[in-house]
Design a protein around this motif. Structure first.
Motif, PDB file in Angstrom:
ATOM      1  N   LEU A   1     -19.461   2.426   2.377  1.00  0.00           N
ATOM      2  CA  LEU A   1     -18.434   1.415   2.622  1.00  0.00           C
ATOM      3  C   LEU A   1     -18.264   1.061   4.096  1.00  0.00           C
ATOM      4  O   LEU A   1     -17.920  -0.082   4.422  1.00  0.00           O
ATOM      5  CB  LEU A   1     -17.086   1.907   2.087  1.00  0.00           C
ATOM      6  CG  LEU A   1     -16.861   1.814   0.577  1.00  0.00           C
ATOM      7  CD1 LEU A   1     -15.481   2.359   0.232  1.00  0.00           C
ATOM      8  CD2 LEU A   1     -16.991   0.369   0.091  1.00  0.00           C
TER       9      LEU A   1
ATOM     10  N   ILE B   1      -9.820   0.082   0.770  1.00  0.00           N
ATOM     11  CA  ILE B   1     -10.984   0.436   1.596  1.00  0.00           C
ATOM     12  C   ILE B   1     -10.528   0.978   2.943  1.00  0.00           C
ATOM     13  O   ILE B   1     -11.019   2.011   3.421  1.00  0.00           O
ATOM     14  CB  ILE B   1     -11.903  -0.781   1.786  1.00  0.00           C
ATOM     15  CG1 ILE B   1     -12.481  -1.226   0.436  1.00  0.00           C
ATOM     16  CG2 ILE B   1     -13.031  -0.459   2.767  1.00  0.00           C
ATOM     17  CD1 ILE B   1     -13.290  -2.504   0.496  1.00  0.00           C
ATOM     18  N   GLU B   2      -9.561   0.295   3.567  1.00  0.00           N
ATOM     19  CA  GLU B   2      -9.063   0.726   4.868  1.00  0.00           C
ATOM     20  C   GLU B   2      -8.432   2.110   4.785  1.00  0.00           C
ATOM     21  O   GLU B   2      -8.644   2.961   5.653  1.00  0.00           O
ATOM     22  CB  GLU B   2      -8.042  -0.283   5.403  1.00  0.00           C
ATOM     23  CG  GLU B   2      -8.651  -1.619   5.814  1.00  0.00           C
ATOM     24  CD  GLU B   2      -7.594  -2.602   6.278  1.00  0.00           C
ATOM     25  OE1 GLU B   2      -6.388  -2.332   6.050  1.00  0.00           O
ATOM     26  OE2 GLU B   2      -7.955  -3.634   6.870  1.00  0.00           O
TER      27      GLU B   2
ATOM     28  N   LEU C   1     -11.279   4.831   4.175  1.00  0.00           N
ATOM     29  CA  LEU C   1     -12.114   5.073   5.358  1.00  0.00           C
ATOM     30  C   LEU C   1     -11.318   5.744   6.472  1.00  0.00           C
ATOM     31  O   LEU C   1     -11.854   6.585   7.201  1.00  0.00           O
ATOM     32  CB  LEU C   1     -12.726   3.758   5.854  1.00  0.00           C
ATOM     33  CG  LEU C   1     -13.805   3.146   4.951  1.00  0.00           C
ATOM     34  CD1 LEU C   1     -14.280   1.807   5.516  1.00  0.00           C
ATOM     35  CD2 LEU C   1     -14.992   4.102   4.804  1.00  0.00           C
TER      36      LEU C   1
ATOM     37  N   MET D   1     -17.340  -7.141   7.161  1.00  0.00           N
ATOM     38  CA  MET D   1     -16.200  -7.981   6.783  1.00  0.00           C
ATOM     39  C   MET D   1     -15.349  -8.311   8.004  1.00  0.00           C
ATOM     40  O   MET D   1     -14.934  -9.458   8.202  1.00  0.00           O
ATOM     41  CB  MET D   1     -15.358  -7.267   5.721  1.00  0.00           C
ATOM     42  CG  MET D   1     -16.026  -7.155   4.364  1.00  0.00           C
ATOM     43  SD  MET D   1     -15.080  -6.101   3.228  1.00  0.00           S
ATOM     44  CE  MET D   1     -13.532  -7.000   3.147  1.00  0.00           C
ATOM     45  N   ASP D   2     -15.098  -7.282   8.836  1.00  0.00           N
ATOM     46  CA  ASP D   2     -14.309  -7.503  10.048  1.00  0.00           C
ATOM     47  C   ASP D   2     -14.999  -8.512  10.967  1.00  0.00           C
ATOM     48  O   ASP D   2     -14.358  -9.393  11.536  1.00  0.00           O
ATOM     49  CB  ASP D   2     -14.104  -6.188  10.794  1.00  0.00           C
ATOM     50  CG  ASP D   2     -13.164  -5.247  10.057  1.00  0.00           C
ATOM     51  OD1 ASP D   2     -12.389  -5.739   9.219  1.00  0.00           O
ATOM     52  OD2 ASP D   2     -13.213  -4.027  10.324  1.00  0.00           O
TER      53      ASP D   2
ATOM     54  N   ALA E   1     -17.442  -2.652   5.532  1.00  0.00           N
ATOM     55  CA  ALA E   1     -16.147  -2.988   6.119  1.00  0.00           C
ATOM     56  C   ALA E   1     -16.317  -3.588   7.507  1.00  0.00           C
ATOM     57  O   ALA E   1     -15.620  -4.538   7.880  1.00  0.00           O
ATOM     58  CB  ALA E   1     -15.276  -1.739   6.186  1.00  0.00           C
TER      59      ALA E   1
ATOM     60  N   ARG F   1      -8.850  -4.707  -0.115  1.00  0.00           N
ATOM     61  CA  ARG F   1      -9.058  -4.439   1.304  1.00  0.00           C
ATOM     62  C   ARG F   1      -8.243  -3.238   1.788  1.00  0.00           C
ATOM     63  O   ARG F   1      -8.750  -2.379   2.503  1.00  0.00           O
ATOM     64  CB  ARG F   1      -8.680  -5.697   2.106  1.00  0.00           C
ATOM     65  CG  ARG F   1      -8.780  -5.546   3.613  1.00  0.00           C
ATOM     66  CD  ARG F   1     -10.199  -5.332   4.043  1.00  0.00           C
ATOM     67  NE  ARG F   1     -10.309  -5.266   5.490  1.00  0.00           N
ATOM     68  CZ  ARG F   1     -11.411  -4.956   6.145  1.00  0.00           C
ATOM     69  NH1 ARG F   1     -12.511  -4.667   5.467  1.00  0.00           N
ATOM     70  NH2 ARG F   1     -11.449  -4.925   7.455  1.00  0.00           N
ATOM     71  N   HIS F   2      -6.972  -3.147   1.365  1.00  0.00           N
ATOM     72  CA  HIS F   2      -6.140  -2.046   1.850  1.00  0.00           C
ATOM     73  C   HIS F   2      -6.614  -0.703   1.301  1.00  0.00           C
ATOM     74  O   HIS F   2      -6.436   0.345   1.940  1.00  0.00           O
ATOM     75  CB  HIS F   2      -4.664  -2.289   1.486  1.00  0.00           C
ATOM     76  CG  HIS F   2      -4.322  -2.006   0.054  1.00  0.00           C
ATOM     77  ND1 HIS F   2      -4.540  -2.926  -0.954  1.00  0.00           N
ATOM     78  CD2 HIS F   2      -3.799  -0.887  -0.545  1.00  0.00           C
ATOM     79  CE1 HIS F   2      -4.151  -2.400  -2.106  1.00  0.00           C
ATOM     80  NE2 HIS F   2      -3.700  -1.170  -1.890  1.00  0.00           N
TER      81      HIS F   2
END
Length: 310
Positions: free
Chosen positions: A69, A7-8, A11, A76-77, A73, A4-5
């Motif tokens: 992505l 991807i964050e 982006l 997911m949020d 994302a 997750r981190h």
């Protein structure tokens, strides 16, 4: 699988295109951002960013990865937010509103059922007007509104009300004595206009620029509220297509309502800002559908659509 981190971080950098701003945004060091990006590039086997002393740019592969992505994302949020809301239950405060007198009873039935199902959530009921219905949703003054479709740019629920259309004319107008009229008569008379803030699709539906045969419709003066628009009709400044229930909820001795025999029905239901699709809003849509089931569309699932009005 990407963490997750990762991807964050990717982006955020793809959006900022600046290591310092990305680090500040995520609350980490620029070294940490660089480490994560290099790790991703080793895993993918290709550069994701072009980096110089002056500029950071996405490579074609990086751009495609960012485009792929970003929606995942966001999903997911949203999934996490829904889970948190479900765990907490439907609580807090919900601000609901109606636009037009005859929508109020439908809204109040929904409020009653919602309150039975979710006693820990307080509901405030407000009335809005044509000129502030959209802005009230956008600025958060209200969470959900029962109004006419189409309502451009908003999420919407099933239709809860349906009515035939009529033409509002001055009481002494020659058309006032007709049993019904065609939409073609709009080409022969100025048509009173809805407020400028009203959405394009709604205006096209209620006060079209052309009749079904293609004849241009002359534009009359504009009103800010429905009552003001009816007053313009009564003054002889134009005619106005409305719902047939206007005869009951807006009776006036100086206005006559004549059925339009070749127009589709008007539908009304709940609309809200899609980014404000909370558990409270979803449960209120469900309660409104159940409370008004005889008049409601069969599917309770909200969907997007495009107005406001009477």
């Amino acid at each position: 699988m990407l963490e997750r981190h990762e991807i964050e971080t990717f982006l955020a950098l793809a959006e900022e295109l600046h290591f310092g701003r990305t680090a500040e945004r995520l609350g980490v060091t620029t070294g940490r951002i660089s480490h994560v990006v290099k790790k991703l590039e080793r895993r993918i086997g290709a550069p994701l960013f072009e980096r110089t002393s002056r500029v950071v740019r996405l490579t074609p592969i990086g751009r495609r990865l960012a485009d792929d992505l970003a929606p995942l994302a966001a999903q997911m949020d949203e999934a996490i937010r829904r889970a948190v809301e479900a765990g907490r239950g439907v609580t807090g405060r919900l601000r609901v509103a109606f636009l037009g007198e005859w929508t109020a009873p439908v809204l109040l039935k929904a409020v009653g059922l919602f309150a039975e199902r979710h006693p820990d959530c307080e509901v405030d009921v407000h009335e809005v007007q044509l000129f502030n219905s959209r802005s009230s949703l956008l600025d958060g003054s209200i969470d959900i509104l029962i109004a006419s479709y189409p309502f451009d740019g908003m999420a919407r629920g099933p239709a809860l009300l349906s009515e035939r259309r009529s033409l509002a004319v001055p009481a002494e107008h020659p058309l006032a004595h007709e049993e019904s009229v065609s939409l073609e008569v709009l080409a022969d008379h100025p048509v009173v206009q809805y407020p400028q803030v009203t959405s394009v699709e709604f205006k096209r539906d209620r006060t079209p620029d052309h009749t079904p045969s293609g004849r241009p419709v002359p534009k009359g003066p504009m009103g800010n509220t429905f009552s003001e628009m009816l007053s313009l009709v009564a003054m002889g400044r134009g005619v106005l297509p409305v719902g047939e229930h206007s005869r009951r909820y807006y009776p006036r001795p100086d206005v006559a309502y004549v059925p339009i025999h070749d127009a589709p029905p008007i539908e009304r239901g709940l609309v809200w800002l899609e980014t404000n699709t909370t558990a409270r809003v979803r449960e209120f849509v469900r309660a409104a559908t159940d409370a008004n089931r005889p008049a409601a569309a069969p599917s309770p699932r909200p969907h997007r659509a495009g107005g406001a009005g009477g």
